[in-house]
Design a protein around this motif. Sequence first.
Motif, PDB file in Angstrom:
ATOM      1  N   GLU A  32      73.276  38.187  49.623  1.00 53.34           N
ATOM      2  CA  GLU A  32      73.926  37.209  50.500  1.00 53.34           C
ATOM      3  C   GLU A  32      74.617  36.124  49.681  1.00 53.34           C
ATOM      4  O   GLU A  32      75.716  35.668  50.022  1.00 53.34           O
ATOM      5  N   LEU A  33      73.996  35.713  48.589  1.00 49.38           N
ATOM      6  CA  LEU A  33      74.564  34.651  47.759  1.00 49.38           C
ATOM      7  C   LEU A  33      75.801  35.117  46.991  1.00 49.38           C
ATOM      8  O   LEU A  33      76.593  34.295  46.537  1.00 49.38           O
ATOM      9  N   TYR A  34      75.974  36.429  46.853  1.00 45.42           N
ATOM     10  CA  TYR A  34      77.154  36.960  46.178  1.00 45.42           C
ATOM     11  C   TYR A  34      78.410  36.871  47.061  1.00 45.42           C
ATOM     12  O   TYR A  34      79.523  37.090  46.576  1.00 45.42           O
ATOM     13  N   LYS A  35      78.245  36.546  48.319  1.00 44.97           N
ATOM     14  CA  LYS A  35      79.398  36.407  49.210  1.00 44.97           C
ATOM     15  C   LYS A  35      80.110  35.085  48.928  1.00 44.97           C
ATOM     16  O   LYS A  35      79.471  34.088  48.583  1.00 44.97           O
ATOM     17  N   THR A  36      81.427  35.077  49.103  1.00 52.23           N
ATOM     18  CA  THR A  36      82.211  33.869  48.845  1.00 52.23           C
ATOM     19  C   THR A  36      81.919  32.809  49.896  1.00 52.23           C
ATOM     20  O   THR A  36      82.086  33.054  51.096  1.00 52.23           O
ATOM     21  N   PRO A  37      81.481  31.623  49.488  1.00 52.18           N
ATOM     22  CA  PRO A  37      81.217  30.568  50.480  1.00 52.18           C
ATOM     23  C   PRO A  37      82.508  29.913  50.957  1.00 52.18           C
ATOM     24  O   PRO A  37      83.513  29.885  50.227  1.00 52.18           O
ATOM     25  N   ALA A  38      82.476  29.393  52.167  1.00 52.53           N
ATOM     26  CA  ALA A  38      83.617  28.641  52.671  1.00 52.53           C
ATOM     27  C   ALA A  38      83.757  27.344  51.877  1.00 52.53           C
ATOM     28  O   ALA A  38      82.779  26.790  51.374  1.00 52.53           O
ATOM     29  N   MET A  39      84.993  26.847  51.779  1.00 56.87           N
ATOM     30  CA  MET A  39      85.279  25.655  50.990  1.00 56.87           C
ATOM     31  C   MET A  39      86.067  24.674  51.842  1.00 56.87           C
ATOM     32  O   MET A  39      86.920  25.069  52.652  1.00 56.87           O
TER      33      MET A  39
END
Length: 399
Positions: A32-39
């Motif tokens: 899950e942490l490998y997914k790109t977070p929103a910015m």
Amino acid sequence: MKKIFLLGLFLSTAFVYAQQTGTSSSPWNIKELYKTPAMHETDCCAVVGMRSFFYEGIVFKTKPTKVFAYFKAPEGTPPEGGWPAVVCVHGGGGTAFPEWVQAWVDRGYAAIAMDLEGHLPIGGFPNREWHEQAGPPRITTFGDIEIADREQWFYHAVADVIRANSLLRSFPEINPRKIGVHGISWGGVITAAVMGLDNRFAFAVPVYGCGFLYESTVSNFERYFKVMTPDQLNAYKTKWDPSLYIPSATVPSLWYIGSNDGSFSLNIWQRSVSLVKPAPMLSIPVTSEHGHIWNQPEIFAFADMMVKNGKKLMQIGNTFIEKNRVTAKIASEATLKKAVLCYTTDSGAWQNRNWVQLPATLNKGKVSAALPADAKAYYFNITDTDNLRFSSAVTIMEK
């Protein structure tokens, strides 16, 4: 034999899968942490020439969190494949330091620095401004050990660093295969854990921080672990200590600490280093200096070697006793200028020991020196003609 091989392959594959999905002893869902977070861009705390933004962290008490960060890339056209980049992980009481970002930019890297304690970079520690969508605060040394894992500071800090890597990898100007992580003090502790959890990094540099914190002789750790209940201490040892994750690391690493560091004792640092495979590079000046210091030339030289085709740095082998002298083999393409044997005859707290520096001999790919009979611990420091100093592992002779 075939059954044994297949069983080993199954167990190895299962471990990797479990680590990526968070189903092993690791509390984090790495997949899950490998997914790109929103910015979310912001004008808050603006620094000329840098981007300031919040990126999304993980959920805290059913609510999403946001992490403040600075980012900058060098000017001009990126090299083929994109700029190399670095995630800058601050220590206790630190924040997103734009000066740290700039230090890497000046050397041809893009960099991101984030605040991992829920603050904005306004004011000074301990009076920095809190923001509404922050994650949990850091409470002393694992002072939140009794509450749910997902509400503890270390859980969020590690996750936020991995997400910073995921964010950088989404930037078109960044080379995703050339992103490193550089952590200082508490940031070094986080980096030591992250390098075993996130195998996407190209290099890692833990400064001061390490694992086995519950065995430290330094009071700012020792006093907190001493008052933990057996259940609390077991929870720490089985979930949070970096020594759990360091053996899984495959990333090349440089570990840096002063011989008399006042926060992390040299014995637990060396014990952590011994878990690293492949063998890391080390740099151990004889000093008690500790702080948010990021200008060590060895760090930038190491990063350059890893991702910018920089010069190959010396490789120092394990020490051994030969004809009443301590010796280590050296592989180096650089010209070596001097070597010293650093040793202590003292016992007791590591941060209080006196270290003597004895001139050592460099000859035909070896360094050697007479070892005093009463030495309790020793290591070599070797300096090349560019004044880069690297060290052998610390040999501790006392039990």
